[in-house]
Design a protein around this motif. Structure first.
Motif, PDB file in Angstrom:
ATOM      1  N   PRO A   1      18.854  14.402  -1.938  1.00  0.00           N
ATOM      2  CA  PRO A   1      18.385  15.697  -0.989  1.00  0.00           C
ATOM      3  C   PRO A   1      16.821  15.711  -0.599  1.00  0.00           C
ATOM      4  O   PRO A   1      16.116  15.010  -1.425  1.00  0.00           O
ATOM      5  N   ALA A   2      16.391  16.363   0.234  1.00  0.00           N
ATOM      6  CA  ALA A   2      15.105  16.258   0.662  1.00  0.00           C
ATOM      7  C   ALA A   2      14.342  16.594  -0.399  1.00  0.00           C
ATOM      8  O   ALA A   2      13.112  16.169  -0.286  1.00  0.00           O
TER       9      ALA A   2
ATOM     10  N   ILE B   1      14.270  17.701  -4.718  1.00  0.00           N
ATOM     11  CA  ILE B   1      14.987  17.788  -5.898  1.00  0.00           C
ATOM     12  C   ILE B   1      13.987  18.671  -6.584  1.00  0.00           C
ATOM     13  O   ILE B   1      13.058  18.603  -7.056  1.00  0.00           O
TER      14      ILE B   1
ATOM     15  N   TRP C   1      21.524  14.383  -8.949  1.00  0.00           N
ATOM     16  CA  TRP C   1      20.038  13.606  -8.687  1.00  0.00           C
ATOM     17  C   TRP C   1      19.362  14.265  -9.845  1.00  0.00           C
ATOM     18  O   TRP C   1      18.320  13.551 -10.212  1.00  0.00           O
TER      19      TRP C   1
END
Lengths: 430, 198
Positions: free
Chosen positions: A285-286, A288, A159
């Motif tokens: 992901p919740a 970054i 990400w």
């Protein structure tokens, strides 16, 4: 070039004399970092960080080459090959932890090195070229670190690659084709991983070349020093070896103690746990966050939340790149003839109570989630950051009354300089 | 300006130099033409090398070959959404409830950052099927809001956790840093329940 009193290389052993005739490499080293390089006698520990940065580069190259012997740059197996290094390869865990923490410490050293340059105005004439090459090295270092972080192919790797290459998509017209070209696909995948590996291997050697230019440019005027007063006579200098090889060696010992404390006892403290989850293109992901050394620039990127002529996204990207590119103009923004912050009362106030708190806030806000109060704080700190360099620094150098400078480095160190007493040159020179 | 190059006769020295320096009215020598022609040819040739060097980094044939995806949405009930993969990127398909359609229709188009109506973002006769890329237009994260229980943001659509962009039930940007609506890819219905994307 060096000062006229620099010691001449005089090899005694027949082999060394032979070598000096055929390939004068020992002479080159002697003049560069040996007894043949006279250095101001008053350097403090802030002047250790150039040598430390050079050491970090070598450490990263050695551990990196070892890791490349066991790593597989293929999206199917990259994540597993990193675990293979951690569990199966002899000493693989240590190589990887030294490489990962070494990157963090490299940035720590570089940031202190830049801080030194900013406070003592090392960027001023006649040393502008050293500073300009230094900014190039810093940009190369950031690119190398980013691509290296993608290689483990964990969630943050994937990400991070998506977000950072997404920065290019903000450029009008060519942005999206450019991002696809950089990635070699519509999203990060095997093509991107492979080219990042190739470039991550190449760039450190480009950095090493730039470091040689950096040191070459340094040896023309010689090292700067904490008073900012130029070297006048032999009494102002000592030979690099043994005086500063010893001082740098001591600093290196302290540095290694700190680095190894992290490697052996806190190896993952500076990393993100999500990067131990294999890359998943369907779930972000919740939150970054980049590695800590990118936080100030990430805070500047996120500080732009409003459209003003240009879209907010483009403003953020422009500001982030501009925050570093403006360092290229620093030697011409700060016009004060006095170098050291010690003799600049107004500069000192803005430095300690303006720039340093602003940088601290950017560091802190860049690692925090994108919500209030962090967004507003990064907006204020970003505004100050640009004002400091583009407005305050030129104004300060214009209105400031600097404090009196010592006649020479010798006088600054010993309290008196015979030449000054004799009145050879009574005007304080810079 | 006689260069130490052998002249036509193979004799270096004064005779050769004199031949080289045969000058016409403008002071242009035949040697100048050869120099310019040689350097230009090498320059153009060198520049051509850049084409393969740059082009090799563009998406390869196998990456481009994954350009279409077929999707069966017969089991997608109103209020549900699914995540699929299109060109290695997430794709959202959402079956909107009448209430969600009404929510999207109630917004004045002119108040939007990227003005588009729900009808422009769906296919005729399938106004309840919203197909968008699951890629935030800010920096490319995957927004939340597909699976049950995920944060759908302040406008009941999608919410990007990276930098806080809120999308409404039509996938339009309403709040946060993203500049445009979630992209609607090219797609068509090949039957009532089959989509071909790309």
């Amino acid at each position: 070039m060096s000062f006229p009193w620099a010691r001449a290389y005089q090899p005694k052993a027949p082999l060394m004399r032979y070598l000096d005739e055929k390939l004068p490499l020992p002479r080159f080293v002697y003049n560069a970092v040996g007894a043949g390089y006279p250095v101001p006698r008053n350097l403090n520990y802030m002047w250790n960080f150039g040598v430390l940065a050079g050491f970090c580069l070598m450490l990263q190259i050695v551990t990196g080459v070892v890791l490349a012997m066991h790593y597989a740059p293929n999206a199917l197996v990259a994540f597993d090959s990193v675990e293979h290094i951690m569990r199966d390869v002899n000493w693989g865990w240590m190589m990887r932890y030294v490489h990962a923490n070494g990157a963090s410490f490299f940035f720590l050293v570089i940031y202190i090195h830049i801080f030194r340059g900013l406070f003592y105005s090392s960027y001023k004439a006649p040393r502008e070229m050293i500073w300009l090459i230094g900014v190039v090295i810093f940009l190369l270092l950031m690119a190398t670190a980013f691509m290296g972080y993608v290689l483990p192919w964990g969630q943050m790797s994937y990400w991070g690659a998506q977000v950072i290459t997404g920065l290019f998509s903000a450029i009008p017209m060519v942005g999206e084709p450019l991002q696809i070209w950089i990635l070699g696909g519509f999203a990060p995948d095997n093509a991107a991983l492979n080219r990042f590996f190739s470039l991550h291997f190449l760039l450190p050697f480009v950095i090493a070349g730039a470091v040689i230019l950096h040191i070459w440019a340094l040896h023309i005027p010689g090292s700067s020093n904490p008073t900012g007063v130029e070297v006048k006579a032999e009494s102002d200098t000592v030979p690099f070896h043994p005086y500063y090889t010893a001082k740098d060696g001591f600093g290196l010992g302290i540095f290694l103690l700190l680095l190894m404390t992290f490697v052996f006892f806190l190896p993952n403290a500076l990393g993100h746990p999500d990067n131990y989850i294999e890359a998943n293109r369907l779930a972000t992901p919740a939150e970054i966050v980049p590695e800590w050394y990118f936080w100030p620039f990430y805070a500047i990127l996120r500080a732009f939340t409003f459209d003003f002529i240009l879209p907010a996204k483009l403003w953020g990207v422009l500001a982030m790149f501009a925050s570093i590119l403006l360092w290229f103009f620093l030697p011409w923004l700060d016009r004060s003839p006095v170098r050291s912050g010690h003799y600049r009362p107004l500069f000192r106030k803005f430095f300690w109570f303006g720039l340093i708190p602003a940088m601290a806030i950017l560091f802190w806000a860049g690692g925090a989630p994108a919500e209030e109060p962090y967004v507003m704080l990064s907006q204020i700190a970003t505004a100050y950051y640009f004002l400091h360099f583009l407005v305050f620094l030129p104004l300060i150098s214009w209105i400031e009354q600097p404090e009196p400078l010592p006649y020479s480095i010798t006088e600054a160190v010993l309290g008196e300089d015979k030449k000054a007493v004799l009145g050879e040159n009574t005007a304080p020179a810079t | 300006m006689a260069m130490a190059t052998p002249s036509g006769s193979g004799q270096p020295g004064a005779t050769g130099a004199m031949v080289d320096e045969q000058v016409d009215g403008d002071g242009v020598r035949r040697r100048d033409f050869i120099s310019i022609a040689a350097v230009s040819t090498a320059g153009v040739g060198g520049a051509m090398v850049l084409i393969p060097l740059i082009s090799q980094m563009a998406p390869s044939k196998d990456v481009l070959a994954q350009a279409t995806t077929e999707l069966d949405i017969s089991s997608l009930l109103p209020g549900q959404a699914i995540k699929a993969v299109f060109r290695k990127q997430p794709l959202f398909v959402r079956n909107l409830t009448p209430q969600e359609i009404a929510e999207a229709a109630a917004v004045p188009i002119s108040s939007l950052r990227d003005p588009q109506s729900l009808a422009e973002r769906t296919k005729e006769g399938h106004a309840n099927i919203l197909v968008t890329m699951g890629v935030c237009t800010h920096l490319g994260c995957v927004p939340l809001g597909v699976a049950e229980g995920e944060n759908k943001g302040e406008y009941n659509g999608y919410f990007c956790p990276c930098h806080g962009s809120h999308y409404d039930t039509a996938g339009r940007i309403r709040k946060g840093p993203a500049p445009t609506n979630l992209l609607v890819p090219d797609y068509e219905f090949t039957s009532d329940t089959t989509l071909v994307i790309g």
